[in-house]
Design a protein around this motif. Structure first.
Motif, PDB file in Angstrom:
ATOM      1  N   HIS A  30      81.388   4.325  55.800  1.00 45.02           N
ATOM      2  CA  HIS A  30      80.710   5.587  55.512  1.00 45.02           C
ATOM      3  C   HIS A  30      81.509   6.781  56.055  1.00 45.02           C
ATOM      4  O   HIS A  30      81.158   7.375  57.057  1.00 45.02           O
ATOM      5  CB  HIS A  30      79.279   5.576  56.093  1.00 45.02           C
ATOM      6  N   GLU A  74      78.946   7.410  48.452  1.00 39.51           N
ATOM      7  CA  GLU A  74      77.597   7.532  48.975  1.00 39.51           C
ATOM      8  C   GLU A  74      76.799   8.106  47.820  1.00 39.51           C
ATOM      9  O   GLU A  74      76.785   9.313  47.598  1.00 39.51           O
ATOM     10  CB  GLU A  74      77.511   8.449  50.203  1.00 39.51           C
ATOM     11  N   HIS A 104      83.490  10.477  54.939  1.00 39.04           N
ATOM     12  CA  HIS A 104      83.676  11.542  53.955  1.00 39.04           C
ATOM     13  C   HIS A 104      85.048  12.177  54.151  1.00 39.04           C
ATOM     14  O   HIS A 104      85.613  12.125  55.247  1.00 39.04           O
ATOM     15  CB  HIS A 104      82.582  12.597  54.125  1.00 39.04           C
ATOM     16  N   HIS A 138      82.240  13.042  58.993  1.00 45.21           N
ATOM     17  CA  HIS A 138      82.707  14.152  58.169  1.00 45.21           C
ATOM     18  C   HIS A 138      83.971  14.768  58.772  1.00 45.21           C
ATOM     19  O   HIS A 138      84.403  15.843  58.372  1.00 45.21           O
ATOM     20  CB  HIS A 138      81.606  15.201  58.006  1.00 45.21           C
ATOM     21  N   ASP A 160      79.168   7.630  59.362  1.00 42.91           N
ATOM     22  CA  ASP A 160      78.828   8.816  58.563  1.00 42.91           C
ATOM     23  C   ASP A 160      79.713   9.996  58.996  1.00 42.91           C
ATOM     24  O   ASP A 160      79.224  11.085  59.288  1.00 42.91           O
ATOM     25  CB  ASP A 160      77.341   9.168  58.727  1.00 42.91           C
ATOM     26  N   HIS A 191      80.380  11.997  48.454  1.00 43.12           N
ATOM     27  CA  HIS A 191      79.103  12.157  47.764  1.00 43.12           C
ATOM     28  C   HIS A 191      79.225  12.027  46.247  1.00 43.12           C
ATOM     29  O   HIS A 191      80.293  12.212  45.683  1.00 43.12           O
ATOM     30  CB  HIS A 191      78.497  13.522  48.105  1.00 43.12           C
TER      31      HIS A 191
HETATM   32 ZN   LIG Z   1      77.190  10.610  54.497  1.00 37.44          ZN
END
Ligand SMILES: [Zn+2]
Ligand SMILES: [Zn+2]
Length: 594
Positions: free
Chosen positions: A365, A435, A367, A553, A551, A397
């Motif tokens: 996960h 995602e 980005h 970023h 997750d 995304h």
């Molecule tokens: Zn995410």
């Protein structure tokens, strides 16, 4: 606060930089922006490993992220002289006590200056006394009404400050680490550890608790009280103290003799419910865990009147000794919540192979700049590689998340090309993922033929948090029944201290997942930490698999992994239940959409 020899260590420098930042904020206007730089600098300098003097001598300050030329020159001055031109200049612009007094609502800088001039007021306590004595109404520009309002504001302020602020886990951890670094400079220190809710990896931390041991516990407390970021001492005894730090964090230190360390750590780690139950269990075995003298004793109450005899047991060398004296499995701090762990430990039924950070082989996960991430595919890949990871899943995304730069098909194609190009340059294996938003009808966000080409699909809810529970449950069930294998991302959408989990019949959704091609994510973003441990345990009962995700970023957020692992352990998850503990080949097979 100023050491005799005038040179400042990194903590004293950090405190001075924070004072500069606060004064700049008070000055307002453009200074406010500069204030932020000083705030960042304060954090950066306190976090520097080792001696800051070395960094100054070797002219390395500006290589520390967050420290530019202007800041470096102030740091040098502070280190060498105990003061700096910027700090001195600012102090001259304001009356003494301005930082404390300005926290009273409604009290402007100008008013503080007038009160200082007229009555010599430099603290909130002095202000309160003057107002109570009716002295303020006579100062030019003030009146009876203003005086009354000031008293009310002070009362409000003092009440608000009693409600301790809770810190997010990662902030508490950063502060805790600074404190440990500082305590480790104490003479005669034997052992030191974080305790309390921070050691139990709770989502938020009210008081950072620390236990330290030395043959001179009182000396440890003394040393600790010199930590330069302390702004208030709430309570102090020979062997403990509670203080408040400049950032608002509350810290409790317990200092003990080396032989008492294990039992003290056990007590201070809690939770209260766990410790209480252990104590009851002990007393049923005629043992006493004594909090006052930090000893374990055998207690026998005889039939005759007063005959209670106490016999000392050997001191526990570590916490594991305490549990083994009670003939039970060792319970790791993350499990000490009285949620069934004590009964399981007595039956020797606690999982022995709880997942740990070292078990994780791949970052899930992540980005990139293709959607709302800060770093490129290559930057993320190199960062994960440097952390020893074997694979990295790029999951930006999907189109419906347009506000987060969700990828339409043409951009997705371009991204796949870039992933292939990057793969030539890095050792870590890059997996192509998404995602994907879960749409309102429970469908995923790309057509099936596209979904089938990914290596991995994470399916997440990103909107309609207020949908009613029935509809949400149906939507999730439809999503989880989709034929592609998918991972349920940040399951209940909570944002800690900001947004509660959305409503749905989670047990029914878990029932469906158990029968479908789906796994559950344990999200390591410290603002999410979704799902909560009680739901993780519900999923375990149904033999559902997990991934522990970051997750991320940014490259820095790859460090979220530790929080995900902490949450998984709190949910009693063992290594074999976590898909990203698998080597690459098996992981790919396990998460392949078709
Ligand atoms: Zn995410
Ligand atoms: Zn998301």
């Amino acid at each position: 606060m100023t050491p005799e020899n005038k040179t400042f260590d990194k903590f004293a420098i950090a405190a001075a930089l924070q004072e500069i930042a606060r004064l700049m904020e008070l000055k307002g206007g453009v200074s406010r922006f500069k204030a932020r730089a000083y705030q960042t600098g304060a954090r950066a300098i306190a976090a520097v490993a080792g001696d800051v003097g070395r960094a100054i001598e070797e002219d390395r300050l500006t290589s520390i992220p967050g420290i530019g030329n202007a800041l470096a020159s102030q740091i040098k001055q502070l280190h060498l002289t105990g003061s700096s031109s910027v700090l001195e200049g600012l102090r001259k612009e304001f009356p003494p006590g301005i930082i404390e007094l300005s926290s009273v609502p409604g009290l402007s800088n100008a008013k503080i200056a007038i009160l200082h001039e007229a009555l010599g007021i430099t603290t909130i306590e002095e202000l309160k006394e003057a107002a109570t004595a009716g002295l303020i109404r006579n100062v030019k520009g003030f009146g009876v009404k203003t005086e009354q309002r000031l008293l009310e504001s002070i009362a409000d302020y003092q009440r608000d400050n009693k409600v301790a602020r809770r810190f997010h886990l990662h902030h508490a951890q950063r502060i805790g680490q600074q404190l440990l670094d500082y305590i480790k400079t104490a003479r005669d220190l034997e052992d030191v550890s974080i305790a309390g809710s921070l050691r139990r990896w709770q989502e938020t931390v009210g008081t950072i608790r620390i236990v330290a041991s030395s043959k001179q516990p009182a000396g440890l407390v003394e040393h600790f009280l010199h930590f330069p970021l302390i702004i208030r001492v709430e309570n102090q005894t020979d062997d403990s103290c509670t203080v408040e730090l400049a950032e608002g964090a509350r810290v409790f230190l317990k200092a003990v003799q080396p032989a008492q360390f294990a039992l003290a750590l056990f007590w201070e780690t809690g939770s209260d419910a766990h410790v209480l139950k252990i104590q009851e269990l002990a007393s049923r075995k005629s043992l006493a865990l004594n909090r006052e003298n930090l000893k374990m004793e055998i207690v026998r109450t005889g039939k005759a009147r007063s005959a209670t005899s106490r016999m000392r047991l050997p001191q526990a060398k570590n916490e594991a000794d305490i549990y083994s004296m009670l003939h039970m499995q060792y319970v790791v701090p993350e499990l000490r919540e009285d949620e069934g762990e004590i009964e399981a430990a007595v039956r020797k039924a606690l999982p022995e192979d709880l997942v740990s950070l070292a078990d994780i082989q791949g970052m899930v996960h992540c980005h990139t700049t293709y959607s709302d991430g800060k770093h490129s595919i290559e930057q993320m890949a190199l960062a994960a590689e440097a952390m020893g990871m074997k694979y990295l899943t790029i999951t930006d995304h999907s189109p419906t998340a347009f506000y987060a730069g969700g990828l339409k098909l043409d951009r997705l194609k371009r991204q796949w090309e870039e992933i292939d190009e990057t793969q030539q340059k890095v050792k870590i294996t890059l997996l192509k993922g998404t995602e994907s938003d879960i749409l309102s009808d429970g469908k995923l966000d790309y057509p099936d033929p596209v979904l089938e080409q990914f290596d991995i699909v994470i399916a997440s809810i990103h909107s309609r948090y207020k949908m009613n529970a029935d509809k949400m449950t149906k939507c999730l069930i439809t999503a989880m029944k989709q034929p592609v294998f998918k991972i349920w991302g940040h399951a209940l959408g909570r944002l800690i201290q900001r947004r509660p989990p959305f409503e749905c019949d989670i047990e029914r959704v878990l029932d469906v997942i158990a029968e479908s091609r789906a796994a559950v994510e344990i999200n390591g973003d410290p603002y999410r930490l979704d799902m909560e441990p009680r739901w993780v345990r519900e999923a375990r009962k149904r033999k559902i698999n997990f991934v522990i995700s970051v997750d991320a970023h940014s490259t820095g957020a790859l460090n979220n992994l530790q929080y995900g692992v902490g949450m998984a352990r709190r949910g009693w998850v063992s290594r074999s239940e976590v898909l990203n503990t698998l080597p690459l080949k098996s992981f790919k097979k396990a998460v392949r959409p078709v």
